[in-house]
Design a protein around this motif. Structure first.
Motif, PDB file in Angstrom:
ATOM      1  N   LEU A 113       0.833  -1.205   0.000  1.00  0.00           N
ATOM      2  CA  LEU A 113       0.000   0.000   0.000  1.00  0.00           C
ATOM      3  C   LEU A 113       0.872   1.261   0.000  1.00  0.00           C
ATOM      4  CD1 LEU A 113      -2.738  -1.075   2.607  1.00  0.00           C
ATOM      5  CD2 LEU A 113      -3.056  -0.849   0.146  1.00  0.00           C
ATOM      6  N   GLU A 114       1.994   1.200   0.753  1.00  0.00           N
ATOM      7  CA  GLU A 114       2.933   2.342   0.780  1.00  0.00           C
ATOM      8  C   GLU A 114       3.473   2.610  -0.617  1.00  0.00           C
ATOM      9  OE1 GLU A 114       5.062   2.771   5.145  1.00  0.00           O
ATOM     10  OE2 GLU A 114       5.958   1.452   3.664  1.00  0.00           O
ATOM     11  N   ALA A 115       3.834   1.510  -1.320  1.00  0.00           N
ATOM     12  CA  ALA A 115       4.384   1.653  -2.680  1.00  0.00           C
ATOM     13  C   ALA A 115       3.358   2.296  -3.603  1.00  0.00           C
ATOM     14  CB  ALA A 115       4.793   0.283  -3.211  1.00  0.00           C
ATOM     15  N   LEU A 116       2.089   1.941  -3.399  1.00  0.00           N
ATOM     16  CA  LEU A 116       1.015   2.482  -4.229  1.00  0.00           C
ATOM     17  C   LEU A 116       0.819   3.970  -3.955  1.00  0.00           C
ATOM     18  CD1 LEU A 116      -0.944   1.395  -6.320  1.00  0.00           C
ATOM     19  CD2 LEU A 116      -2.464   0.670  -4.502  1.00  0.00           C
ATOM     20  N   LEU A 117       0.993   4.349  -2.671  1.00  0.00           N
ATOM     21  CA  LEU A 117       0.776   5.752  -2.289  1.00  0.00           C
ATOM     22  C   LEU A 117       1.963   6.659  -2.641  1.00  0.00           C
ATOM     23  CD1 LEU A 117      -0.861   5.223   1.227  1.00  0.00           C
ATOM     24  CD2 LEU A 117      -1.974   6.236  -0.763  1.00  0.00           C
ATOM     25  N   LEU A 118       3.117   6.034  -2.822  1.00  0.00           N
ATOM     26  CA  LEU A 118       4.338   6.824  -3.036  1.00  0.00           C
ATOM     27  C   LEU A 118       4.228   7.859  -4.169  1.00  0.00           C
ATOM     28  CD1 LEU A 118       6.976   6.862  -1.451  1.00  0.00           C
ATOM     29  CD2 LEU A 118       7.995   5.424  -3.213  1.00  0.00           C
ATOM     30  N   PRO A 119       3.731   7.450  -5.380  1.00  0.00           N
ATOM     31  CA  PRO A 119       3.667   8.445  -6.475  1.00  0.00           C
ATOM     32  C   PRO A 119       2.526   9.456  -6.316  1.00  0.00           C
ATOM     33  CG  PRO A 119       2.839   6.332  -7.232  1.00  0.00           C
ATOM     34  CD  PRO A 119       3.321   6.122  -5.841  1.00  0.00           C
ATOM     35  N   MET A 120       1.640   9.224  -5.332  1.00  0.00           N
ATOM     36  CA  MET A 120       0.445  10.074  -5.260  1.00  0.00           C
ATOM     37  C   MET A 120       0.801  11.533  -4.966  1.00  0.00           C
ATOM     38  SD  MET A 120      -3.129   9.317  -3.304  1.00  0.00           S
ATOM     39  CE  MET A 120      -2.847  10.094  -1.735  1.00  0.00           C
ATOM     40  N   LYS A 121       1.724  11.748  -4.005  1.00  0.00           N
ATOM     41  CA  LYS A 121       2.063  13.137  -3.629  1.00  0.00           C
ATOM     42  C   LYS A 121       2.672  13.919  -4.799  1.00  0.00           C
ATOM     43  CE  LYS A 121       2.385  12.768   1.368  1.00  0.00           C
ATOM     44  NZ  LYS A 121       3.273  12.423   2.467  1.00  0.00           N
ATOM     45  N   LYS A 124       0.066  14.731  -7.348  1.00  0.00           N
ATOM     46  CA  LYS A 124      -0.812  15.823  -6.911  1.00  0.00           C
ATOM     47  C   LYS A 124      -0.114  17.165  -7.057  1.00  0.00           C
ATOM     48  CE  LYS A 124      -4.277  13.929  -3.801  1.00  0.00           C
ATOM     49  NZ  LYS A 124      -4.730  13.761  -2.416  1.00  0.00           N
ATOM     50  N   ALA A 125       1.197  17.170  -6.766  1.00  0.00           N
ATOM     51  CA  ALA A 125       1.953  18.432  -6.855  1.00  0.00           C
ATOM     52  C   ALA A 125       1.975  18.958  -8.289  1.00  0.00           C
ATOM     53  CB  ALA A 125       3.376  18.213  -6.344  1.00  0.00           C
ATOM     54  N   THR A 126       2.124  18.038  -9.274  1.00  0.00           N
ATOM     55  CA  THR A 126       2.174  18.501 -10.677  1.00  0.00           C
ATOM     56  C   THR A 126       0.789  18.846 -11.211  1.00  0.00           C
ATOM     57  OG1 THR A 126       1.914  16.300 -11.631  1.00  0.00           O
ATOM     58  CG2 THR A 126       4.167  17.006 -11.173  1.00  0.00           C
ATOM     59  N   ALA A 127      -0.259  18.327 -10.546  1.00  0.00           N
ATOM     60  CA  ALA A 127      -1.625  18.528 -11.067  1.00  0.00           C
ATOM     61  C   ALA A 127      -2.006  19.999 -11.135  1.00  0.00           C
ATOM     62  CB  ALA A 127      -2.626  17.775 -10.195  1.00  0.00           C
ATOM     63  N   PHE A 211       3.315   8.740 -16.894  1.00  0.00           N
ATOM     64  CA  PHE A 211       2.505   7.927 -15.971  1.00  0.00           C
ATOM     65  C   PHE A 211       2.679   6.443 -16.274  1.00  0.00           C
ATOM     66  CE2 PHE A 211      -0.549   7.081 -12.803  1.00  0.00           C
ATOM     67  CZ  PHE A 211      -1.371   6.085 -13.260  1.00  0.00           C
ATOM     68  N   GLN A 212       2.831   6.115 -17.555  1.00  0.00           N
ATOM     69  CA  GLN A 212       3.024   4.712 -17.933  1.00  0.00           C
ATOM     70  C   GLN A 212       4.289   4.165 -17.263  1.00  0.00           C
ATOM     71  OE1 GLN A 212       3.443   4.044 -22.136  1.00  0.00           O
ATOM     72  NE2 GLN A 212       3.757   1.865 -21.871  1.00  0.00           N
ATOM     73  N   LYS A 213       5.372   4.973 -17.292  1.00  0.00           N
ATOM     74  CA  LYS A 213       6.641   4.570 -16.668  1.00  0.00           C
ATOM     75  C   LYS A 213       6.448   4.340 -15.160  1.00  0.00           C
ATOM     76  CE  LYS A 213      10.483   4.598 -17.989  1.00  0.00           C
ATOM     77  NZ  LYS A 213      11.262   3.364 -18.281  1.00  0.00           N
ATOM     78  N   ILE A 214       5.730   5.301 -14.543  1.00  0.00           N
ATOM     79  CA  ILE A 214       5.506   5.196 -13.087  1.00  0.00           C
ATOM     80  C   ILE A 214       4.725   3.920 -12.764  1.00  0.00           C
ATOM     81  CG2 ILE A 214       4.294   6.241 -11.109  1.00  0.00           C
ATOM     82  CD1 ILE A 214       4.781   8.986 -12.505  1.00  0.00           C
ATOM     83  N   SER A 215       3.612   3.688 -13.524  1.00  0.00           N
ATOM     84  CA  SER A 215       2.700   2.584 -13.157  1.00  0.00           C
ATOM     85  C   SER A 215       3.261   1.208 -13.492  1.00  0.00           C
ATOM     86  CB  SER A 215       1.333   2.776 -13.813  1.00  0.00           C
ATOM     87  OG  SER A 215       1.461   2.743 -15.201  1.00  0.00           O
ATOM     88  N   GLU A 216       4.294   1.169 -14.339  1.00  0.00           N
ATOM     89  CA  GLU A 216       4.852  -0.152 -14.683  1.00  0.00           C
ATOM     90  C   GLU A 216       5.855  -0.645 -13.648  1.00  0.00           C
ATOM     91  OE1 GLU A 216       4.358  -0.439 -19.504  1.00  0.00           O
ATOM     92  OE2 GLU A 216       6.305   0.106 -18.688  1.00  0.00           O
ATOM     93  N   MET A 235       1.291  -1.206 -11.084  1.00  0.00           N
ATOM     94  CA  MET A 235       0.188  -0.576 -10.343  1.00  0.00           C
ATOM     95  C   MET A 235      -1.065  -1.454 -10.389  1.00  0.00           C
ATOM     96  SD  MET A 235      -1.417   3.209 -10.764  1.00  0.00           S
ATOM     97  CE  MET A 235      -0.021   4.063 -10.082  1.00  0.00           C
ATOM     98  N   GLU A 236      -1.322  -2.084 -11.535  1.00  0.00           N
ATOM     99  CA  GLU A 236      -2.510  -2.940 -11.676  1.00  0.00           C
ATOM    100  C   GLU A 236      -2.478  -4.066 -10.641  1.00  0.00           C
ATOM    101  OE1 GLU A 236      -4.792  -5.765 -14.938  1.00  0.00           O
ATOM    102  OE2 GLU A 236      -2.928  -4.772 -15.504  1.00  0.00           O
TER     103      GLU A 236
END
Length: 862
Positions: A113-121, A124-127, A211-216, A235-236
């Motif tokens: 779960l931590e690994a999944l949350l890692l890219p979230m911040k 959000k910052a770039t959003a 995002f593709q790079k991040i999620s793979e 990520m899947e």
């Protein structure tokens, strides 16, 4: 081509393959590095997972932890005591083992779960910048509820870890599992969003290289003792982890309970946590399961099975059991072919109607339909009695370790009787018409079921559907797919149940329907209550109509008899007073169903002495109700009144002497009122009166209030009928007396008609005069009620079923000798009590003076 969805495949594997013997919590699905990928899904199938909720085969804890090199489930075999040591010590050790393995896998899960949350911040910052990778909306959708799930499990892990590390016999941790289970609502929200989260992530990957790079390649931290510090996971794969976790927790709860003594403080907490988890899994699967893929439609879309079930069809004048399948564009009616042993079973299509051609005939069009032959109630009741008697025999054979051949023979007989009941009890017509001319008629036992089928069909008809004709090959393929796709596998009879399945509840359910809200406009509203019994649902009670309101306040209490029931349904109707809308099938005005809902009667939750309040949600309408359950042995108690001034719970001889009457005033007044305005009331004495009204009448009669007559004339007739029944039920001993009860039981069992007549008349003569005169007075009244059977639907048999136990059931001291299983009491004693009353109801008129005059001609021993 027939493609099974992931849901179906998941279900099949979970049912067919038991877990391997060396299964352990840490290693299964999560290896130490957490790099398990979700299984590949068949093309074109649903991505929605089917959650396996059936940990019937609880995983065996293995001693292979060290050998497998997964570093997850350290299994200190040397710590396990030898057979000579006490079970308690072994149970304690097993609990520790279960928890150690689970704790290790919990650590991996938190890392995932931590690994999944890692890219979230950073996302959000770039959003909010000029070059966002994802929009805030997309981030919210993909990572929906992950943070909440992470916090719940982190807190759980941090609380459990020290308890396992400092393990001793006093450690308690049930409250932690209970708290974890109570937060499952977050998972429900996650599961509901799961499909959209995956689709959004996939679309974003295709349109955004970053995002593709991040999620793979998401980096998951390895466990503390692991050699590898990180592993890469997609990520899947990580988004699938929470789905799998609930099942894992449920399996652990199963094993913890197995190794926790029943008197341990953790036991009730773990039981509660398991109940919540299993209910949660069931509710999730109800949402997911029906979306199964079948064959393609003429428009090239995927044809799916939406609903299926067993219905009784009236075909060429006789009743046939059919399996009906509703697909996205067609309704198919089939029957199971008879096949030789070992051969693959197949369905035979009787007819199908494309939904584009399907219409429901209006009440006016229904008048040309054939008359439905309704089986008399007493025949159905007789059959229920037979089934109950066979059930008791099966239980006895099992208890006495009887021959399996004898049990099989009894079960076969029970199945035949239950099948007959299933076929012959439904009487509510459900018509389906094909625009091209042919009509079909099903008979259902419940309005709930009829509206479910109608709503499901109408919902599909809102789509753009085309008419079509299936070629013989297409029809064969479609019918062939039914066997694989069906969700209802067994005919709903109790003999199909496994021995360990709940037998349901026997006794009385008290329900108060409080109020409802959520109606858009004022209407005349009422509710009905249904419970299941012998495999089908029956309507048991109905509130009064609350006129012209959006917030009805009924506050009515009902007592509903349960015969092996497992569910309660509440239906909310708008009362229709328009005479033009008469249904030609049964001359009843068709009231509109505003909403309907169903709840499981969980024995643990219901069997407390206190009221349990609940809300049922239906189509945006909320109905508030309370319920409590009284088992049959509790309801068998007759409680004498402490004060001798009133009439309830006071001996009949005391009351008649005080009143200087031959028949108690309460009996005369209630009977007079029923004959004046209730003798044509459908279901009089069978339909429950409102409990609060009955209690009010009881208080007035007990106080001998001068307003009794005014109150009686204003009161709902079912409440007056209920007050009369309550009076007889609360007598400190039955009207036909405790002393004579065994003799009545023996007399009714005599097979020689002359001996039976002699005995039954002699027993009446042996009753004290007040009891006898009151009984004969009631007997004549019940016969007059039965004369109106064509209108009130109450036969002599129905009335005997209602009043038999009330007039004969022994008081507590007497009944202790008879108490065995709740269902046994029902089958043997009650059957005989009904038969005794029925004997007298079917007898030519009996006069008090004639009876007394003939005393000399008969023997005097009882």
């Amino acid at each position: 081509a027939v493609t099974l969805s992931h849901a179906t495949a998941g279900m099949l594997t979970s049912t067919l393959s038991p877990p391997p013997a060396d299964f352990n919590y840490g290693a299964d699905e999560y290896d130490a590095e957490g790099n398990e990928e979700p299984k590949a899904l068949p093309e074109g199938s649903e991505t929605m997972p089917y959650i396996d909720e059936s940990p019937t085969m609880s995983p065996q804890l293995s001693a292979r932890g060290q050998e497998s090199g997964d570093g997850v489930s350290p299994t200190p075999t040397d710590g396990l005591s030898t057979g000579g040591e006490r079970d308690a010590g072994k149970g304690l050790e097993m609990r520790k083992l279960v928890l150690s393995g689970f704790l290790a896998s919990e650590e991996i899960y938190i890392n995932q779960l931590e690994a999944l949350l890692l890219p979230m911040k950073p996302l959000k910052a770039t959003a909010t910048t000029s070059q966002p990778v994802l929009t805030l909306q997309q981030i919210e959708t993909i990572f929906y509820k992950i943070q909440d799930i992470y916090e719940i499990h982190k807190e759980f892990y941090d609380s459990l870890c020290p308890k396992v590390q400092q393990w001793d016999s006093n450690v308690t941790m049930g409250h932690l599992f209970q708290k974890l289970a109570s937060q499952l609502g977050v998972y429900k929200a996650f599961v509901d969003n799961y499909k959209i989260a995956l689709e959004t992530a996939e679309k974003c990957s295709q349109s955004n290289y970053q995002f593709q790079k991040i999620s793979e390649e998401l980096k998951v931290k390895g466990p503390k003792d692991s050699k590898e510090s990180h592993t890469s996971v997609t990520m899947e794969a990580l988004l699938y982890k929470p789905i799998d976790r609930v099942t894992r927790s449920t399996l652990v709860l199963h094993d913890l309970l197995k190794h926790t003594p029943a008197d341990h403080p953790d036991y009730p907490l773990l039981q509660d946590a398991l109940r919540i988890s299993q209910n949660f899994l069931s509710s999730i699967n109800e949402d997911i399961d029906p979306r199964r893929t079948a064959v393609t439609t003429p428009k090239g879309e995927t044809r799916q099975l939406v609903k299926d079930g067993f219905l009784v069809e009236l075909s060429e004048g006789s009743r046939k059991l059919r399996h009906v399948f509703l697909f996205t564009d067609v309704l198919l009616c089939a029957k199971l072919k008879k096949t030789a042993v070992g051969k693959h079973q197949q369905y035979d299509c009787k007819w199908y109607v494309p939904l584009a051609d399907l219409v429901f005939p209006s009440p006016e069009e229904s008048e040309h339909c054939p008359q439905v032959h309704v089986i008399p109630d007493h025949e159905l009741e007789d059959m229920k009695m037979k089934i109950s008697a066979i059930k008791s025999e099966v239980q006895k054979e099992k208890a006495n370790k009887g021959q399996s051949r004898a049990i099989e023979r009894l079960k076969k007989k029970m199945f035949e009787n239950e099948f007959w009941l299933l076929l012959n009890s439904p009487a509510i017509p459900f018509r389906i018409h094909n625009r091209n001319g042919k009509s079909y008629l099903f008979l259902l036992s419940s309005d709930y079921e009829r509206s479910e089928w109608r709503e499901a069909i109408q919902k599909l008809q809102k789509k753009d559907l085309q008419a079509f004709v299936l070629s013989s090959v297409e029809l064969q393929v479609l019918t062939g797919s039914c066997f694989k796709l069906r969700t209802v596998h067994n005919i709903p009879v109790t003999s199909n149940k496994d021995d360990d399945e709940s037998p349901g509840l026997y006794g009385f359910l008290h329900v108060i329907v409080h109020s409802a809200k959520g109606f858009k406009q004022s209407a005349n509203l009422y509710c009905t209550l249904e419970v299941d019994s012998f495999g089908y649902f029956v309507s048991k009670a109905k509130t009064r109509v609350f006129r012209d309101t959006t917030e009805p306040q009924w506050n009515e209490e009902f007592e509903i008899e349960l015969e092996g029931s497992q569910s309660l349904r509440i239906l909310c109707y708008e009362k229709c007073y328009d005479k033009t809308k008469l249904n030609k099938d049964n001359n009843e005005i068709v009231d509109k169903i505003m909403g309907k809902g169903q709840i499981q009667l969980d024995p643990q939750a219901v069997q407390t002495k206190n009221w349990h309040m609940d809300v049922i949600e239906m189509n945006g309408i909320k109905v508030e109700f309370s319920m409590k359950f009284t088992s049959r042995d509790m309801s068998l108690k007759r409680t004498p009144s402490k004060k001798q001034t009133g009439v309830f719970g006071v001996k009949i001889s005391v009351v008649t002497k005080r009143e200087r009457s031959k028949v108690p005033y309460i009996v005369r007044q209630c009977i007079e009122e029923v004959e004046k305005r209730g003798i044509e009331e459908v279901g009089i004495y069978r339909i429950s009166g409102v409990a609060t009204d009955i209690q009010a009448l009881k208080a007035v009669f007990d106080a001998n209030n001068k307003d009794i007559l005014v109150m009686l004339s204003d009161m709902d007739i079912n409440a007056i009928a209920g007050t009369l029944k309550l009076y007889f039920r609360e007598l400190p001993e039955p009207l036909l007396t405790d002393r004579l009860y065994p003799a009545f039981m023996e007399g009714i069992a005599l097979s020689d008609p002359a001996a039976k007549e002699n005995c039954m008349m002699h027993l009446l003569r042996s009753l004290p005069d007040p009891n006898l005169i009151t009984f004969l007075f009631l007997l004549e009244h019940l016969k007059r009620v039965a004369e109106k059977e064509p209108i009130n639907k109450m036969s002599l048999h129905n009335l005997a079923t209602v009043f038999g136990p009330t007039l004969l059931r022994p008081s507590e001291g007497e009944s202790k000798a008879h108490l065995t299983l709740a269902s046994d009491i029902w089958s043997h004693d009650v059957m005989a009590q009904v038969q005794v009353l029925l004997y007298y109801l079917q007898h030519p008129p009996i006069s008090f003076t004639e009876l007394k005059r003939n005393t000399l001609y008969f023997s005097t021993d009882v």
